[in-house]
Design an enzyme around this catalytic site. Structure first.
Site, short mmCIF file in Angstrom:
data_model
loop_
_atom_site.label_atom_id
_atom_site.label_comp_id
_atom_site.label_asym_id
_atom_site.label_seq_id
_atom_site.Cartn_x
_atom_site.Cartn_y
_atom_site.Cartn_z
N SER A 7 -17.47 0.56 52.26
CA SER A 7 -18.23 -0.50 51.62
C SER A 7 -18.42 -1.62 52.63
O SER A 7 -17.67 -1.71 53.60
CB SER A 7 -17.45 -1.03 50.41
OG SER A 7 -18.05 -2.20 49.89
N ASP A 72 -15.90 4.04 42.96
CA ASP A 72 -17.10 4.02 42.13
C ASP A 72 -16.68 3.40 40.81
O ASP A 72 -15.61 3.74 40.28
CB ASP A 72 -17.69 5.42 41.93
CG ASP A 72 -19.11 5.35 41.40
OD1 ASP A 72 -19.90 4.56 41.95
OD2 ASP A 72 -19.44 6.08 40.45
N ARG A 184 -10.58 -2.33 39.37
CA ARG A 184 -10.48 -1.85 40.75
C ARG A 184 -9.08 -2.11 41.31
O ARG A 184 -8.49 -1.27 41.98
CB ARG A 184 -11.54 -2.50 41.65
CG ARG A 184 -11.58 -1.87 43.05
CD ARG A 184 -12.64 -2.47 43.95
NE ARG A 184 -13.97 -2.28 43.38
CZ ARG A 184 -14.71 -3.25 42.83
NH1 ARG A 184 -14.25 -4.49 42.81
NH2 ARG A 184 -15.88 -2.99 42.33
#
Length: 202
Positions: A7, A72, A184
């Site tokens: 990312s 994701d 997350r």
């Protein structure tokens, strides 16, 4: 030891750095995609969050030779059978258009009564090593889908999500508050033992 975070979002990097620091893990250098030789972006065509996280992590490990972490995530609304789900970022048909995505879900949920507005932010994080070892972890942040956006601190569906036990929306919480309980963060925390083992064996 280098771990690639698949990312370029500095918030994701900082979140994993904080989790590793809290766990007392040293000797890990986290690198974003911008710090490695560019490679073709994989097509995220999986049917689940885990599928897409693994697609990204496998591509990173194969292209760079570094252990790679990828995630994701998205919003799962019970009334919509778990949708937007893996389509969260492109629910309106325009990838990454938060306003259009939010407007569409608000319209789809307009007539749904309060007792049927349960929702959860879901994140699946994958760690893939160059030798093919794979670790997958899921984090869920339960709550409800609001009737109108509230707050300016978040992005995506944050202004429309009220976490369980909270009177505020996710976008009304300070970033550090949110990181401490987020989907997350919960998923990444479960990867700590695998990362610790990688450091020990490196």
């Amino acid at each position: 030891m280098v771990i690639l975070v698949a990312s370029n979002n500095p918030k994701k990097l900082a979140e994993l750095e904080r989790i590793l620091a809290d766990a007392g893990i040293e000797g890990v250098e986290l690198r974003p995609l911008s710090a490695v030789e560019p490679y073709p972006e994989p097509v995220e065509d999986g049917r689940t969050f885990a599928d897409n996280a693994l697609i990204k992590a496998r591509a990173g490990a194969a292209a760079t030779g570094f252990a790679t972490v990828a995630d994701d995530s998205g919003l799962a609304i019970e009334e919509l059978n778990g949708m937007p789900g893996v389509l969260s970022a492109r629910w309106s048909g325009q990838h990454g258009n938060d306003q259009a995505n939010n407007d569409l879900v608000l319209a789809q949920m307009a007539d749904v009564p309060d007792e049927r507005r349960a929702a959860a932010f879901v994140s699946v994080c994958a760690l893939v090593t160059p030798d093919g070892a794979e670790h997958v972890a899921e984090g869920r942040w339960e709550g409800r889908f609001l009737r109108e956006p509230r707050g300016d601190n978040g992005f995506g569906y944050d202004p429309l999500f009220q976490p369980e036990g909270e009177s505020r929306s996710a976008a009304e919480m300070a970033p550090e508050e949110k990181n401490a309980v987020s989907h997350r963060g919960r998923a990444l925390s479960q990867l700590v033992p695998a990362i610790a083992e990688l450091v020990r064996s490196s």
